[in-house]
Design a protein around this motif. Structure first.
Motif, PDB file in Angstrom:
ATOM      1  N   GLU A  24       6.797  -1.791  -6.895  1.00 50.55           N
ATOM      2  CA  GLU A  24       5.713  -1.470  -5.755  1.00 50.55           C
ATOM      3  C   GLU A  24       5.845  -0.254  -4.925  1.00 50.55           C
ATOM      4  OE1 GLU A  24       3.220  -5.042  -5.140  1.00 50.55           O
ATOM      5  OE2 GLU A  24       5.109  -5.992  -5.159  1.00 50.55           O
ATOM      6  N   GLY A  25       6.681   0.699  -5.510  1.00 49.43           N
ATOM      7  CA  GLY A  25       6.779   1.871  -4.486  1.00 49.43           C
ATOM      8  C   GLY A  25       8.024   1.959  -3.703  1.00 49.43           C
ATOM      9  N   ILE A  49       4.733   6.849   2.263  1.00 50.27           N
ATOM     10  CA  ILE A  49       4.769   6.039   3.040  1.00 50.27           C
ATOM     11  C   ILE A  49       4.189   4.671   2.462  1.00 50.27           C
ATOM     12  CG2 ILE A  49       3.696   5.350   5.406  1.00 50.27           C
ATOM     13  CD1 ILE A  49       3.799   8.130   6.062  1.00 50.27           C
ATOM     14  N   ARG A  50       5.079   3.437   2.808  1.00 53.33           N
ATOM     15  CA  ARG A  50       4.711   2.268   2.161  1.00 53.33           C
ATOM     16  C   ARG A  50       4.569   1.155   3.217  1.00 53.33           C
ATOM     17  NH1 ARG A  50       8.725  -1.798  -0.013  1.00 53.33           N
ATOM     18  NH2 ARG A  50       7.391  -2.836  -1.646  1.00 53.33           N
ATOM     19  N   TYR A  51       3.729   0.330   2.823  1.00 58.52           N
ATOM     20  CA  TYR A  51       3.309  -0.644   3.665  1.00 58.52           C
ATOM     21  C   TYR A  51       3.492  -2.072   2.821  1.00 58.52           C
ATOM     22  CZ  TYR A  51       0.586  -4.548   6.244  1.00 58.52           C
ATOM     23  OH  TYR A  51       0.340  -5.870   6.652  1.00 58.52           O
ATOM     24  N   PRO A  83       8.741   7.311   6.182  1.00 60.27           N
ATOM     25  CA  PRO A  83       8.267   8.118   4.980  1.00 60.27           C
ATOM     26  C   PRO A  83       9.760   8.584   4.335  1.00 60.27           C
ATOM     27  CG  PRO A  83       7.384   9.041   6.862  1.00 60.27           C
ATOM     28  CD  PRO A  83       8.227   8.060   7.380  1.00 60.27           C
ATOM     29  N   TYR A  84       9.577   8.548   2.720  1.00 61.93           N
ATOM     30  CA  TYR A  84      10.813   8.704   2.219  1.00 61.93           C
ATOM     31  C   TYR A  84      10.484   9.773   0.956  1.00 61.93           C
ATOM     32  CZ  TYR A  84       9.728   5.671  -1.654  1.00 61.93           C
ATOM     33  OH  TYR A  84       9.305   5.005  -2.915  1.00 61.93           O
ATOM     34  N   VAL A 137       0.882  -1.022  -0.090  1.00 61.10           N
ATOM     35  CA  VAL A 137       0.047   0.059  -0.008  1.00 61.10           C
ATOM     36  C   VAL A 137       1.034   1.168   0.075  1.00 61.10           C
ATOM     37  CG1 VAL A 137      -1.631   1.190   1.399  1.00 61.10           C
ATOM     38  CG2 VAL A 137      -1.841  -1.222   1.283  1.00 61.10           C
ATOM     39  N   LEU A 138       0.526   2.222  -0.989  1.00 64.55           N
ATOM     40  CA  LEU A 138       1.431   3.380  -0.932  1.00 64.55           C
ATOM     41  C   LEU A 138       0.760   4.670  -0.602  1.00 64.55           C
ATOM     42  CD1 LEU A 138       3.458   2.954  -4.339  1.00 64.55           C
ATOM     43  CD2 LEU A 138       3.928   2.163  -2.019  1.00 64.55           C
TER      44      LEU A 138
END
Length: 396
Positions: free
Chosen positions: A291-292, A232-234, A242-243, A214-215
């Protein structure tokens, strides 16, 4: 990119006749469009009930036609705003959710998020709930984005002003806007979790799900007032820190009200955003092939005088269409460009001329088969929600 490529621009006139358009009354405002799992569309917008009251309307496009518009909610003290406006989203099957903003205090930006759900594809809607735990009537809560979680329930993020306050002349601060997330499953709210304690105050958010992640995208705010676009990535069962998508190094002392837009195709991701370092307004686009987890170097797509307010959709396995608002010598226009994953940018095209200023809101764009659907707002006494269909082939 220089603006003397006027020969590369083509102004589209009438909509293509294949599909109809949703019906809305004069004075309607601020459409929000999302795709359905069967290749259709959901659209919500504000419509006048009388001289002082509004209703939140919605319609679904499926199999070539739009349903008759229906009300989700009506005649409450809504916060009606060009940049922070309601949405409707399909969770799965006949399960839909919608959100809107409702005044909570006397100050101009005192308002709460309200969320309602439907289990019968919009025939009826639940009593709305407030997802944020602070019930202080003062403060801004908005810029919400829905997304589907890994367990198929609906997640959402929003900007939350509970920690903001009056300006302190001694410390020269007024507190920080924060980013929160939560979820809803069968109408039950999950816990709220702060995921960034300091963000830009009023830029829209964006969120998507790929197969394994998830992004969430939003505009950050550093202690030095640098306002990059953050991710922010799950993934792998956890949320990562965060990046920045890219270090734009845009130093700006106030919020530009210009958020990012994410789009996914399988496990490929694209993101578009507006930035203006060194007073150089720019619309950028970047791809991710993991995928982000990371993004490529940005590709500039504008014609040198963009206002921003981007949207983004994949039109093939290797191409996206990005849209934004750009000023010309005598007009303000919705402009689009096709960008390939190999970095090629096709000549930008004008979709339509729009009114200058904020009245047009955030123009919307979604793909249906080989067509693109556009929706925006025209102001004035005869103004309303406007929309049109354009074949993708016309942009090539």
């Amino acid at each position: 990119m220089k603006k003397n490529i006027l020969l590369s621009l083509f102004l589209f006139g009438c909509s293509t006749p294949e599909y109809g358009l949703p019906k809305s009354d004069l004075g309607s405002r601020y459409p929000r469009v999302s795709s359905t799992e069967t290749g259709g569309l959901l659209m919500s917008w504000f419509e006048k009930v009388d001289s002082t009251n509004w209703a939140l309307q919605w319609s679904e496009f499926s199999k070539g036609t739009w349903t008759e518009s229906q009300s989700i909610t009506a005649s409450d003290p809504y916060f009606v705003n060009w940049a922070d406006f309601p949405s409707i989203y399909q969770v799965d099957g006949d399960n839909l959710v919608a959100h809107w903003l409702q005044k909570s205090g006397k100050a101009p930006f005192d308002y709460n998020v309200q969320i309602s759900h439907s289990t019968d594809r919009g025939k009826s809607w639940s009593k709305s709930v407030i997802p944020h735990g602070d019930m202080d009537p003062k403060g801004e809560h908005g810029f919400l984005s829905f997304f589907q979680q890994q367990d198929e329930s609906v997640g959402f993020v929003w900007l939350d002003g509970r920690h903001m306050g009056a300006y302190d002349p001694v410390t020269h601060t007024m507190g920080d806007m924060a980013l929160y997330r939560s979820s809803m499953n069968n109408g039950q709210l999950g816990p709220e979790i702060m995921i960034d304690s300091r963000t830009c105050e009023c830029c829209p958010t964006s969120a998507i799900r790929t197969d394994n992640s998830v992004l969430i995208a939003y505009r950050d705010r550093s202690e030095k007032e640098i306002r990059n676009i953050n991710i922010i990535r799950y993934a792998d069962g956890k949320w990562f820190d965060p990046y920045p998508v890219y270090d734009d190094n845009w130093l700006i002392g106030g919020c530009p009200v210009n958020g990012p837009m994410l789009a996914e195709y399988g496990n490929n991701v694209a993101i578009a955003w507006y930035t203006s370092p060194n007073e150089t307004p720019t619309v950028n686009l970047a791809f991710s092939h993991n995928e982000g987890a990371s993004f490529d170097v940005p590709i500039r797509v504008d014609l040198s005088m963009p206002i921003g307010r981007v949207d983004l959709t994949w039109i093939s396995q290797t191409e996206v269409m990005v849209s934004w608002i750009e000023t010309a010598e005598e007009t303000t226009d919705i402009v689009t460009a096709i960008v390939s994953t190999n970095g090629d940018v096709q000549p930008p095209r004008i979709v339509t001329e729009i009114q200058p200023g904020r009245v047009s809101g955030y123009p919307q764009m979604e793909k249906v088969e080989d067509l693109l659907f556009f929706a925006w707002t025209e102001g004035g006494e005869q103004g309303s929600v406007m929309s049109k269909w354009v074949p993708i082939s016309a942009f090539r």
